[in-house]
Design an enzyme around this catalytic site. Sequence first.
Site, PDB file in Angstrom:
ATOM      1  N   SER A 216       5.919  62.588  57.185  1.00  0.00           N
ATOM      2  CA  SER A 216       4.854  63.366  57.819  1.00  0.00           C
ATOM      3  C   SER A 216       4.478  64.530  56.900  1.00  0.00           C
ATOM      4  O   SER A 216       4.067  64.317  55.772  1.00  0.00           O
ATOM      5  CB  SER A 216       5.281  63.832  59.210  1.00  0.00           C
ATOM      6  OG  SER A 216       4.186  64.256  59.966  1.00  0.00           O
TER       7      SER A 216
ATOM      8  N   ASP B 152      -0.878  55.263  64.252  1.00  0.00           N
ATOM      9  CA  ASP B 152      -0.431  56.659  64.187  1.00  0.00           C
ATOM     10  C   ASP B 152      -1.598  57.590  64.480  1.00  0.00           C
ATOM     11  O   ASP B 152      -2.653  57.498  63.851  1.00  0.00           O
ATOM     12  CB  ASP B 152       0.147  56.948  62.798  1.00  0.00           C
ATOM     13  CG  ASP B 152       0.862  58.283  62.715  1.00  0.00           C
ATOM     14  OD1 ASP B 152       0.738  59.090  63.656  1.00  0.00           O
ATOM     15  OD2 ASP B 152       1.552  58.517  61.718  1.00  0.00           O
TER      16      ASP B 152
ATOM     17  N   HIS C 213       3.455  57.144  65.082  1.00  0.00           N
ATOM     18  CA  HIS C 213       3.973  58.100  64.109  1.00  0.00           C
ATOM     19  C   HIS C 213       5.470  57.933  63.879  1.00  0.00           C
ATOM     20  O   HIS C 213       5.962  58.170  62.777  1.00  0.00           O
ATOM     21  CB  HIS C 213       3.678  59.519  64.599  1.00  0.00           C
ATOM     22  CG  HIS C 213       3.861  60.566  63.546  1.00  0.00           C
ATOM     23  ND1 HIS C 213       3.107  60.620  62.398  1.00  0.00           N
ATOM     24  CD2 HIS C 213       4.727  61.615  63.470  1.00  0.00           C
ATOM     25  CE1 HIS C 213       3.489  61.658  61.660  1.00  0.00           C
ATOM     26  NE2 HIS C 213       4.463  62.268  62.282  1.00  0.00           N
TER      27      HIS C 213
END
Length: 728
Positions: A576, A662, A697
């Site tokens: 991320s 995501d 995610h």
Amino acid sequence: MSEAPTAKKVPSRREHHGDVFEDPYEWLRAKEDPEVVAHLEAENAYTEAVTADQQPLRDAIFDEIKRRTQETDLSVPSRLDDWWYYSRTIEGKQYPVYCRVAASEGGGFAGVDSWTPPDVVPGVPVPGEQVLLDGNAEAEGKPFFALGGAAVSKDGNLYAYSVDNAGDETFTLRVKDLRTGEHLPEVIENVFYGLEFSPDARRLFYVMADESWRPYQVRVHTLGTPVEEDSVLYEEPDVSQWTSIELSSDRRWLLLSVGNSEYSETRCLDLEDASGLEDPAAGLQLLLSRDERILHAAEIFEHDGETQVLLVHNDGPQGKAINSMISTAPLAEFRKPLGEQRWRTVVAHDDAVKIEGAEVTATHLIVSLRRETIETVRFAPLSEALAASPAPSFAEPAFGEELYTAGASVSDFRAPVARLRYTSYFTPPRVYDYVLATGELLLRKETPVLGGYDPSEYVAERAWATADDGTRIPLSVLRRASLRADGTNPALVYGYGSYELSMDPGFAIARLSLLDRGIVFVIAHIRGGGELGRRWYEDGKKLHKKNTFTDFIAATDWVVESGWADASRIACMGGSAGGLLIGAVLNLAPEKYAAAVAQVPFVDALTTILDPELPLSALEWEEWGNPMEDAEVYAYMKSYTPYENVRPASYPTVAAMTSFNDTRVLYVEPAKWVQRLREESTSGRPIVLKIEMDAGHGGASGRYEEWKDRAWAYAFIADALKAREPIS
């Protein structure tokens, strides 16, 4: 080896502040375009072909994770009212089953004995067990399953829960009648995290997100009425603000928070005020306005017949209390202008101690704090915390390890115990009950690790790297005890460094597979995280963001200089915002790494933040700055954003891992980045994109799928570092 997919180039211009950026791969953002889907499928096929010889290693690591895990297991039951709630897992099943059993003594709350969890054994049927939700049944026939939230009504009769079956973190909310096992007819679609019952179980409060996935609205549903008639309790128009709800510890108050990383606002609704519940929006009170620019979290509770407010905040008497402090005041004080309110300091500001949070029970104050990178917990009698003087006397459990993480919570306001969770890098998670009156620690469970795990075979040490500006960067160095600092070992450097999130010590079964192959695992606690308090965070955000990247490079240099690693056998990894870190570091110093894994990487950050219609973009301004309005921020971000700064260089072997659904970091970012890396890299090493087509995610759902993802990434690293086999 098959040829890497080459995306066509379509001219696209991005122009801001007089700067023009040509982006030939922006067309890959068109998620519904069959040509885009075909390209992504080709990427997966290429990745599979390039890494096919790693399959035996992936299988071995997956088997090691599985062999060490007690697959049929259960959590320690937590008491709420007259029930014990817990979850259990079953061998061969992907998801937990959420259950409860009645407390045998009924409504007893006075003694510690009534808070001793029932004697339940993994794999043995629990007499009187009631299944609230079977995640495996919910997931059957679905490509994805995640539980967004759950709440039980105060009378114990209703169970509300929300489920995501796509991976995009938008949920379907349903309500189950636990007396009959049947669902109520109402179904609420596209809800966000956060749902709570009113005390009378007639109403359900829940949160909605807007088209850019920003939680902006709190709604009220009256059970038995059409969903279309749900009323809006609160709507937040500011696109840079995040909205959330929770109940106070005594469940009397609904607390509605609006804010970002720099300031916040709290509103409250008395759920026991019948007149207020007839018109909740009219009953919603402003507790502390965002206009005061105070970053805070509030708790409301009753004590000795008076409603009190507990605040964790950064408004110190001599200016900003950057590491936060704790104050209390009667609720009536908050009806006055801020300058006339009289708050009492419970815990003063300390430059060396960061207050992370606070919670109350009927008898005690529980404070979560961070000191010298380590998160731990303290307890004090609530009567002392609310007294005019002196300062309360805090008790802090001792655990005997240098690097650990400890936190506490209570399941019921009346509880005479707090549930304490403890772990370290090589101590599996432990659950204790902390007896508030005496300080006694009662061990309820240590997560079993099978396969002959011996913690004495591993070592976790604190070390310090030195950044270019002289700042000392804390590192956690994990390794097999038998290794020596002789300059021959492979190493993996891991980091995050954003949003004030700390990479705290914690046990991980999967990580043992890398350590057993002789890889030194180094966690770099770089600026932008929260390990050394709020200043540590602020020194790695906005116009200081590059400190995050140079700190990581300094950590990598330390690994070589200390003798713990061979300079030619170092990999880096992050996810991320940590994926942005990896991308930026590879542009700055590609020669330092043999391999890199970037998971759901935020590598096209500037393009994303320049579009406020994209998910979370406006909320990111408090972290990175606002490049739409500020030319300096734009130029600074452009100077480090990974996608825009790929250059001709000898890049290492790279794997970008992402998910098609995501919402936080769109798949298009790593898809574009991989194309640029292949164009510019002079090393000839493979650069691959692995994309989960039915995931979000956090990757694929289900514990076995999660293990496969972890095994894939770790096998990629171990193969690149020539550490495929366990060491003796």
